[in-house]
Write a protein that holds these residues in place. Structure first.
Motif, short mmCIF file in Angstrom:
data_model
loop_
_atom_site.label_atom_id
_atom_site.label_comp_id
_atom_site.label_asym_id
_atom_site.label_seq_id
_atom_site.Cartn_x
_atom_site.Cartn_y
_atom_site.Cartn_z
N ASP A 17 -2.52 -5.66 -3.93
CA ASP A 17 -1.64 -4.73 -4.64
C ASP A 17 -0.22 -5.28 -4.61
OD1 ASP A 17 -0.22 -2.69 -5.77
OD2 ASP A 17 -0.74 -1.17 -4.28
N ALA B 291 3.31 -3.53 -3.84
CA ALA B 291 3.72 -3.23 -2.47
C ALA B 291 4.45 -4.38 -1.80
CB ALA B 291 2.49 -2.85 -1.63
N ASN C 256 -0.57 -7.15 -12.07
CA ASN C 256 -1.19 -6.51 -10.91
C ASN C 256 -2.67 -6.20 -11.14
OD1 ASN C 256 -0.95 -5.66 -8.23
ND2 ASN C 256 -0.58 -3.54 -8.80
N SER D 174 -5.23 -5.23 -8.20
CA SER D 174 -5.16 -3.95 -7.49
C SER D 174 -6.31 -3.03 -7.86
CB SER D 174 -3.83 -3.25 -7.77
OG SER D 174 -3.74 -2.88 -9.13
N ASN D 175 -6.90 -3.24 -9.03
CA ASN D 175 -8.08 -2.46 -9.44
C ASN D 175 -9.39 -3.17 -9.09
OD1 ASN D 175 -6.63 -0.30 -10.60
ND2 ASN D 175 -6.21 -1.55 -12.40
N ARG E 127 0.16 -2.14 3.00
CA ARG E 127 -0.34 -1.41 1.83
C ARG E 127 -0.94 -2.34 0.80
NH1 ARG E 127 1.79 0.84 -3.02
NH2 ARG E 127 3.92 0.14 -2.58
N ALA E 128 -0.36 -3.54 0.65
CA ALA E 128 -0.88 -4.51 -0.31
C ALA E 128 -2.24 -5.05 0.13
CB ALA E 128 0.11 -5.66 -0.47
N ARG F 297 -4.33 -3.40 2.49
CA ARG F 297 -5.29 -2.31 2.71
C ARG F 297 -5.99 -1.87 1.43
NH1 ARG F 297 -7.67 1.84 3.22
NH2 ARG F 297 -8.27 3.06 4.99
N ARG F 298 -5.38 -2.17 0.29
CA ARG F 298 -6.00 -1.84 -0.99
C ARG F 298 -7.38 -2.48 -1.13
NH1 ARG F 298 -7.20 1.62 -4.81
NH2 ARG F 298 -7.39 0.68 -6.88
N ASP G 88 -10.34 -0.19 -0.57
CA ASP G 88 -10.68 0.75 -1.64
C ASP G 88 -11.56 0.13 -2.71
OD1 ASP G 88 -9.05 2.64 -0.38
OD2 ASP G 88 -7.27 1.91 -1.43
N VAL G 89 -11.45 -1.19 -2.92
CA VAL G 89 -12.20 -1.81 -4.01
C VAL G 89 -13.47 -2.52 -3.54
CG1 VAL G 89 -10.11 -2.10 -5.38
CG2 VAL G 89 -10.89 -3.98 -3.93
#
Length: 350
Positions: free
Chosen positions: A162, A165, A260, A263-264, A297-298, A300-301, A304-305
């Protein structure tokens, strides 16, 4: 330590630093070449064990000895001493003739050929990847794209996806968006990439506070040989940065930093889309608590994926971008997380 002992240690260290070539033991861990090809030299560390192989995967543009920074603070040394069958891929130097190489070169060719060579050398055993920064992203994308590769697990350290971040990116993103990315495009096209001098300066900028205070830190820790050895080893590391190939840098700039995309969890390479949701192997994700290049935060993303991975474990450890991998505190934090993850998925034979 008594004052007289501190003075004696400081005197010895000062003489070693300024007159005898330094205080750090920079000898590389012994290794042998097992495979070689374009942009890859694959090594097996000698003295390793007989278990499933562990492959160290560096990012682009940095020396591969990031995993073997100095004796006493070398992840390679640590893993070999724990009985791991250990390997390393080294991409070598980037030349102007490499300017047309994109990220897909590493995803299609370099890492798959490396993984197969390591597995073959280890008698066909599956390979466990330990990767730093972009090396972690490339490892995940390679596994997602080629499910038939013998990859058993992936441990990433300081691998951001991400980019919103990342403090270093935030100031230039509005201007990049306004110019549709053309603020840097002519520069890397003319130069053939991001030159090693620029890569070095960006890395130093990420820890500018330490650069500014380094003289004071050296004087105030002159009696601490381990502290001085770490500074010396990090200086050698930053002096050996490597350039980014032009097309690779362009993809990172446009796809990762400006758009970015990652990030997805998906990225497109010329109409070929790779999704991190295709990752099935167990994954360890480690973030540095004071990392300005890859903030928590960058990093830890990723959790989520990677929703289809067999396991995703997220951990934090003290240190900046290099420190979380090879800092003095990493020996008791990041390395412990790696040991626990590998012990669970690749137990060392007794």
């Amino acid at each position: 330590m008594r004052p007289t002992e501190r003075l004696s240690a400081a005197t010895t260290n000062a003489l070693d630093m300024f007159l005898r070539g330094g205080v750090a033991d920079l000898r590389p861990m012994p290794r042998v070449l097992i495979d070689k090809g374009p942009n890859r030299s694959v090594y097996r560390f000698t003295g390793a064990g007989d278990g499933e192989p562990v492959l160290l995967v560096p990012p682009l543009a940095v020396p591969a000895f990031c995993f073997d920074l100095r004796r006493g603070c070398s992840l390679a040394e640590h893993l070999v001493e724990r009985g791991r069958r250990l390997y390393l891929v080294d991409y070598g130097n980037v030349r102007f003739s490499d300017r047309g190489l994109g990220l897909e070169h590493w995803i299609n060719e370099v890492l798959p050929r490396t993984v197969r060579a390591v597995s073959r050398d280890a008698g066909g055993a599956p390979v466990h990847l330990v990767a730093w920064c972009l090396g972690g992203i490339l490892s995940l994308l390679t596994h997602a794209d080629q499910a038939d590769l013998p990859i058993a697990s992936i441990a990433t350290v300081a691998a951001p996806i991400d980019m919103t971040a990342i403090p270093l990116v935030a100031p230039i993103k509005p201007l990049a968006d306004l110019t549709r990315g053309w603020i840097l495009t002519p520069v890397y096209r003319v130069l053939g990439g991001a030159p090693r001098a620029i890569v070095k300066r960006v890395f130093q900028l990420s820890a500018i506070d330490k650069v500014v205070t380094k003289p004071y830190a050296i004087v105030s820790h002159l009696d601490d040989r381990d502290f001085l050895a770490q500074i010396e080893a990090v200086d050698r590391f930053t002096d050996n940065m490597v350039a980014y190939p032009g097309r690779t840098f362009g993809q990172m700039y446009h796809r990762f930093f400006r758009s970015n995309d990652l990030s997805n969890g998906e990225v497109d390479f010329g109409g070929r889309r790779i999704s991190l949701r295709a990752v099935k192997a167990p994954v360890l994700v480690v973030a540095g608590t004071s990392d300005s290049i890859a903030p928590q935060r960058a990093v830890r993303r990723l959790v989520d994926v990677l929703d289809n991975a067999a396991e995703v474990r997220f951990e934090t450890a003290p240190g900046g971008h290099l420190g979380v991998l090879a800092g003095r505190r990493a020996r008791a934090t990041t390395w412990r997380h790696l040991d626990e993850f590998l012990d669970r998925h690749a137990p060392v034979p007794t």
